[in-house]
Enzyme design. Structure first.
Site, PDB file in Angstrom:
ATOM      1  N   THR A 117      16.009  48.412  38.894  1.00 16.81           N
ATOM      2  CA  THR A 117      16.069  47.876  40.252  1.00 16.81           C
ATOM      3  C   THR A 117      15.028  46.784  40.469  1.00 16.81           C
ATOM      4  O   THR A 117      15.341  45.688  40.928  1.00 16.81           O
ATOM      5  CB  THR A 117      15.817  49.008  41.270  1.00 16.81           C
ATOM      6  OG1 THR A 117      16.754  50.049  41.034  1.00 16.81           O
ATOM      7  CG2 THR A 117      15.957  48.509  42.693  1.00 16.81           C
ATOM      8  N   GLY A 223      15.788  56.168  38.419  1.00 17.41           N
ATOM      9  CA  GLY A 223      15.684  55.303  39.594  1.00 17.41           C
ATOM     10  C   GLY A 223      16.583  55.644  40.761  1.00 17.41           C
ATOM     11  O   GLY A 223      16.928  56.814  40.999  1.00 17.41           O
ATOM     12  N   SER A 224      16.986  54.594  41.484  1.00 15.26           N
ATOM     13  CA  SER A 224      17.711  54.802  42.741  1.00 15.26           C
ATOM     14  C   SER A 224      18.686  53.663  43.001  1.00 15.26           C
ATOM     15  O   SER A 224      18.657  52.631  42.324  1.00 15.26           O
ATOM     16  CB  SER A 224      16.709  54.881  43.903  1.00 15.26           C
ATOM     17  OG  SER A 224      16.069  53.632  44.079  1.00 15.26           O
ATOM     18  N   LEU A 265      12.309  44.388  56.794  1.00 20.39           N
ATOM     19  CA  LEU A 265      11.242  43.484  57.228  1.00 20.39           C
ATOM     20  C   LEU A 265      11.137  42.262  56.310  1.00 20.39           C
ATOM     21  O   LEU A 265      11.024  41.118  56.778  1.00 20.39           O
ATOM     22  CB  LEU A 265       9.930  44.266  57.229  1.00 20.39           C
ATOM     23  CG  LEU A 265       8.881  43.857  58.236  1.00 20.39           C
ATOM     24  CD1 LEU A 265       9.461  43.797  59.633  1.00 20.39           C
ATOM     25  CD2 LEU A 265       7.715  44.817  58.184  1.00 20.39           C
ATOM     26  N   HIS A 537     -18.389  34.020  48.324  1.00 12.47           N
ATOM     27  CA  HIS A 537     -18.212  33.350  49.619  1.00 12.47           C
ATOM     28  C   HIS A 537     -17.749  31.917  49.384  1.00 12.47           C
ATOM     29  O   HIS A 537     -18.273  31.250  48.503  1.00 12.47           O
ATOM     30  CB  HIS A 537     -19.533  33.340  50.385  1.00 12.47           C
ATOM     31  CG  HIS A 537     -19.428  32.604  51.689  1.00 12.47           C
ATOM     32  ND1 HIS A 537     -18.796  33.144  52.794  1.00 12.47           N
ATOM     33  CD2 HIS A 537     -19.846  31.360  52.052  1.00 12.47           C
ATOM     34  CE1 HIS A 537     -18.841  32.268  53.788  1.00 12.47           C
ATOM     35  NE2 HIS A 537     -19.465  31.171  53.353  1.00 12.47           N
TER      36      HIS A 537
HETATM   37  C1  LIG Z   1      15.029  44.795  47.584  1.00 14.73           C
HETATM   38  C2  LIG Z   1      13.936  45.651  46.981  1.00 14.73           C
HETATM   39  C3  LIG Z   1      12.656  45.147  46.912  1.00 14.73           C
HETATM   40  C4  LIG Z   1      11.635  45.921  46.352  1.00 14.73           C
HETATM   41  N1  LIG Z   1      10.381  45.398  46.303  1.00 14.73           N
HETATM   42  C5  LIG Z   1       9.390  46.135  45.786  1.00 14.73           C
HETATM   43  C6  LIG Z   1       8.085  45.605  45.689  1.00 14.73           C
HETATM   44  O1  LIG Z   1       7.823  44.461  46.069  1.00 14.73           O
HETATM   45  N2  LIG Z   1       7.117  46.367  45.153  1.00 14.73           N
HETATM   46  C7  LIG Z   1       7.379  47.639  44.721  1.00 14.73           C
HETATM   47  O2  LIG Z   1       6.455  48.311  44.259  1.00 14.73           O
HETATM   48  N3  LIG Z   1       8.604  48.182  44.794  1.00 14.73           N
HETATM   49  C8  LIG Z   1       9.616  47.453  45.307  1.00 14.73           C
HETATM   50  N4  LIG Z   1      10.870  47.977  45.364  1.00 14.73           N
HETATM   51  C9  LIG Z   1      11.077  49.351  44.871  1.00 14.73           C
HETATM   52  C10 LIG Z   1      11.184  49.353  43.331  1.00 14.73           C
HETATM   53  O3  LIG Z   1      12.210  48.471  42.938  1.00 14.73           O
HETATM   54  C11 LIG Z   1      11.472  50.756  42.816  1.00 14.73           C
HETATM   55  O4  LIG Z   1      10.520  51.644  43.336  1.00 14.73           O
HETATM   56  C12 LIG Z   1      11.403  50.784  41.302  1.00 14.73           C
HETATM   57  O5  LIG Z   1      12.362  49.926  40.766  1.00 14.73           O
HETATM   58  C13 LIG Z   1      11.637  52.198  40.771  1.00 14.73           C
HETATM   59  O6  LIG Z   1      11.550  52.161  39.388  1.00 14.73           O
HETATM   60  P1  LIG Z   1      12.260  53.275  38.475  1.00 14.73           P
HETATM   61  O7  LIG Z   1      11.852  52.943  37.075  1.00 14.73           O
HETATM   62  O8  LIG Z   1      11.999  54.606  39.009  1.00 14.73           O
HETATM   63  O9  LIG Z   1      13.833  53.036  38.657  1.00 14.73           O
HETATM   64  P2  LIG Z   1      14.765  51.769  38.506  1.00 14.73           P
HETATM   65  O10 LIG Z   1      13.998  50.507  38.567  1.00 14.73           O
HETATM   66  O11 LIG Z   1      15.859  51.962  39.467  1.00 14.73           O
HETATM   67  O12 LIG Z   1      15.326  51.890  37.030  1.00 14.73           O
HETATM   68  C14 LIG Z   1      16.145  52.946  36.611  1.00 14.73           C
HETATM   69  C15 LIG Z   1      16.924  52.521  35.386  1.00 14.73           C
HETATM   70  O13 LIG Z   1      17.589  53.661  34.841  1.00 14.73           O
HETATM   71  C16 LIG Z   1      18.896  53.289  34.426  1.00 14.73           C
HETATM   72  N5  LIG Z   1      19.703  54.518  34.395  1.00 14.73           N
HETATM   73  C17 LIG Z   1      20.054  55.311  35.439  1.00 14.73           C
HETATM   74  N6  LIG Z   1      20.719  56.397  35.008  1.00 14.73           N
HETATM   75  C18 LIG Z   1      20.794  56.295  33.666  1.00 14.73           C
HETATM   76  C19 LIG Z   1      21.351  57.124  32.645  1.00 14.73           C
HETATM   77  N7  LIG Z   1      21.935  58.299  32.917  1.00 14.73           N
HETATM   78  N8  LIG Z   1      21.261  56.705  31.365  1.00 14.73           N
HETATM   79  C20 LIG Z   1      20.638  55.534  31.049  1.00 14.73           C
HETATM   80  N9  LIG Z   1      20.090  54.727  31.971  1.00 14.73           N
HETATM   81  C21 LIG Z   1      20.150  55.100  33.270  1.00 14.73           C
HETATM   82  C22 LIG Z   1      19.333  52.274  35.465  1.00 14.73           C
HETATM   83  O14 LIG Z   1      20.374  51.466  34.970  1.00 14.73           O
HETATM   84  C23 LIG Z   1      18.021  51.503  35.682  1.00 14.73           C
HETATM   85  O15 LIG Z   1      17.918  50.417  34.796  1.00 14.73           O
HETATM   86  C24 LIG Z   1      11.913  47.220  45.873  1.00 14.73           C
HETATM   87  C25 LIG Z   1      13.216  47.725  45.937  1.00 14.73           C
HETATM   88  C26 LIG Z   1      14.224  46.949  46.479  1.00 14.73           C
HETATM   89  C27 LIG Z   1      15.611  47.487  46.523  1.00 14.73           C
END
Ligand SMILES: Cc1cc2nc3c(=O)[nH]c(=O)nc-3n(C[C@H](O)[C@H](O)[C@H](O)COP(=O)(O)OP(=O)(O)OC[C@H]3O[C@@H](n4cnc5c(N)ncnc54)[C@H](O)[C@@H]3O)c2cc1C
Ligand SMILES: NC(=O)c1ccc[n+]([C@@H]2O[C@H](COP(=O)([O-])OP(=O)(O)OC[C@H]3O[C@@H](n4cnc5c(N)ncnc54)[C@H](O)[C@@H]3O)[C@@H](O)[C@H]2O)c1
Length: 568
Positions: A117, A223-224, A265, A537
């Site tokens: 994500t 992830g989500s 926001l 500063h």
């Molecule tokens: C618009 C937006 C802006 C954001 N901006 C920020 C920011 O500025 N700063 C910040 O800290 N956070 C930000 N976030 C939140 C951040 O993107 C998430 O908290 C972060 O991506 C979570 O990381 P993760 O590794 O848990 O999951 P993800 O990044 O969602 O990655 C999960 C991965 O697992 C893979 N997957 C899922 N199920 C399977 C499976 N069964 N087998 C194999 N692969 C699988 C998916 O394809 C994906 O690639 C933002 C989110 C959004 C939507």
């Protein structure tokens, strides 16, 4: 702004989180520890006979036996990997890099594209759009430019070029992530991963035969995805989520943004800078409900009231129908508490920014006796997965958005590093209260630790006093040189011990400034110590220097509010 097609008047009514979560049946809109630090308790799992035996004291893969076998109890007797991570988002990537550093043989399974994500549909492209909106905003602010003595011709933008900037950045960072893992010897396995047991996972692409791999430890990092409340129809063109909005396929004249959290926001900042008018629809009785109330108040004055933004609070978007047959997008609203109809809004587009839902379907959790909580995987404070009986599943961890503790990229990565530390033999518990968060509006908002109401609640429960100190950006030379004096930093602390409980900043580069405070919380540095740190500063960092110096530790003053200083 014009609200002519809004067919009924809105009465603001008090709303409560509980009532909203019934309106959004899965309650997914309100996940995220940073909003509920006090209400999220560490789950105390029953430690079963095998639950703490998963640590791998060995560092290298020298003990690894190449062929997998199976012991009498069904668990493999030898393993393909020391650690397998399911999901190559930022959480998985952070864990993989640290695992290699620890000498662990590591594989990562990704069902889509590397980066997840954050890189492809989140932090990275959104910050590219926000970089454009920041500059557009500044170039359009005649008053601001005049104060600096600058004259520019009318600012404009090319929509496709802006969209390309965001997309190219995502591709570049995705490449960086992939290359960094390959260079370090992480095996990137392509396909959707499904658990067959706590140490066994099959993966494969549609149309291909699945492969099975085993590991001493498995980390779920899946992830989500955007959460869309029932009744809202997404067409990806006129009613869409952040996944679509980041492509910037068009800039609507009038867009409703449902939800005024982080995504809402940040996109309001982008859209208004690019010329849209925005209407917020927020279920709770205040905009930006997750932030410290005082920061919310100031942020609302600067980020909402001065822009082409109006808002309706205490209402839910019950039904949203995309534009079709010449009709605009229709948004049916109801009172959050009473569910009484509150009229219909007609707009050009609607962005649904009502939270994120964990992506845990199809993971084979039933094979390890794990039942999710509204899709989230329950973990203890060491990210160890808790099963349906409340016991720890041996060798199985879950990090990042999928556990819902704190839905931020750096939190996911930090949880991954913490897990790798544990399986490498050193106990490590991430202090989530030290993890900063930032909203990249112009100016930015940042925070770490508790909000003032959360701190006061904790103080009441545990019997200590809370003090508050504040400093304004108006007294900071660098901020004034930039003609950006609108800002506030707020420190919430214990006057008896000097412990930092929370810091909240609204102002220029707030997202960068917060780290001094988050490091103080992480390291347990007291205010008495940190107030002697020297700051260059003139820098914005002096805002925090002033803040810590203005705190009254050991003087028994329950509220110490620094008077608005005279500008220098
Ligand atoms: C618009 C937006 C802006 C954001 N901006 C920020 C920011 O500025 N700063 C910040 O800290 N956070 C930000 N976030 C939140 C951040 O993107 C998430 O908290 C972060 O991506 C979570 O990381 P993760 O590794 O848990 O999951 P993800 O990044 O969602 O990655 C999960 C991965 O697992 C893979 N997957 C899922 N199920 C399977 C499976 N069964 N087998 C194999 N692969 C699988 C998916 O394809 C994906 O690639 C933002 C989110 C959004 C939507
Ligand atoms: N800069 C960043 O770090 C950043 C940026 C974007 C996203 N994120 C992460 O992504 C996650 C999702 O962001 P988000 O903004 O979607 O969620 P959020 O939880 O921050 O905000 C959702 C908002 O929608 C409101 N809401 C929910 N259902 C509603 C309905 N039916 N009608 C009207 N209002 C409703 C909620 O009251 C809440 O204010 C966050 O948890 C955040 O951590 C972080």
């Amino acid at each position: 702004m014009e609200t002519a097609s809004f067919q009924a008047s809105f009465l603001l009514s008090p709303a409560h989180r509980s009532s909203v979560s019934t309106a959004t049946p899965h309650g997914l809109a309100f996940c995220g520890l940073h909003k509920n630090l006090l209400s999220v308790k560490t789950t105390c799992a029953k430690v079963g006979s095998h639950s703490l035996t998963t640590q791998n004291p060995g560092k290298s893969s020298s003990w690894r036996v190449m062929a997998s076998g199976s012991s009498n109890n069904g668990t493999p007797s030898s393993f393909d990997y020391d650690v397998i991570i399911i999901g190559a988002g930022v959480g998985g990537h952070g864990a993989a890099l640290h695992a290699v550093e620890k000498g662990l043989k590591t594989a990562i399974i990704e069902g889509d594209v590397v980066g997840g994500t954050c890189v492809n549909r989140g932090c990275v492209p959104s910050k590219a759009l926000l970089a454009v909106s920041g500059r557009m905003r500044e170039l359009q602010d005649e008053h601001h430019l005049k104060a600096l003595g600058i004259k520019v011709a009318e600012a404009g933008y090319e929509r496709q070029a802006v969209a390309d900037h965001a997309n190219n950045l995502a591709l570049r960072i995705r490449g960086n992530l992939t290359n960094s893992m390959k260079a370090l010897g992480v095996d990137i396995l392509t396909g959707v991963g499904t658990l067959l047991g706590p140490q066994t996972v099959k993966y494969g692409k549609v149309g291909f035969t699945d492969k099975t791999v085993t590991a001493k430890n498995i980390i779920i990092a899946t992830g989500s995805v955007p959460f869309v409340p029932p009744g809202i129809e997404i067409d990806g063109k006129t009613v869409f989520t952040s996944d679509h909005a980041l492509k910037l396929e068009w800039v609507p004249d009038w867009i409703a943004i449902v939800g005024s959290g982080y995504i809402g926001l940040e996109f309001s900042d982008v859209y208004t800078a690019l010329g849209s008018e925005v209407t917020f629809i927020e279920a709770l009785d205040t905009l930006m409900p997750g932030f410290d109330p005082e920061i919310t108040k100031l942020a609302q004055r600067v980020l909402i009231n001065t822009r082409k933004i109006d808002y309706h609070i205490g209402v839910l978007a019950k039904k949203i129908t995309p534009a079709k047959d010449g009709k605009p997008v229709q948004i049916e609203l109801v009172d959050t508490k009473t569910k009484e109809p509150k009229g219909t809004l007609e707009v050009d587009a609607a962005l649904i920014a009502t939270g994120r839902a964990p992506f845990t379907k199809g993971l084979g959790l039933e094979n390890v006796n794990v039942v999710t909580q509204r899709g989230f995987i329950s973990v203890d404070d060491r990210m160890r997965v808790i099963d349906a009986n409340g016991e720890l599943v041996p060798s199985l961890f879950c990090i990042g958005d999928a556990n819902g503790k704190m839905m931020l990229a750096h939190a996911a990565s930090a949880q991954g590093i913490s897990v790798i530390e544990q399986i490498s033999g050193s106990d490590n518990v991430l202090n989530h209260l030290s993890v900063p968060a930032a909203c990249f509006t112009h100016p930015e908002i940042s925070m770490v630790g508790l909000t003032e109401p959360q701190a006061r609640q904790k103080a009441e429960e545990e019997g200590f006093e809370v003090s508050v100190a504040k400093t304004s950006f108006k007294a900071n030379t660098k901020a004034l040189a930039e003609n950006e004096g609108e800002g506030l930093a707020k420190l919430i602390y214990r006057p008896d011990t000097g412990e930092v409980l929370g810091v909240h900043i609204f102002g220029l580069h707030a997202a960068d400034l917060i780290h001094e405070a988050s490091n103080a919380i992480a390291m347990g540095t007291s205010i008495q110590e940190i107030k002697f740190a020297v700051h260059a500063h003139p820098t914005l960092s002096e805002v925090l220097d002033e803040l810590f110096k203005s705190a009254k530790v050991g003087e028994h003053s329950p509220v110490s509010v620094k008077a608005e200083p005279v500008a220098v």
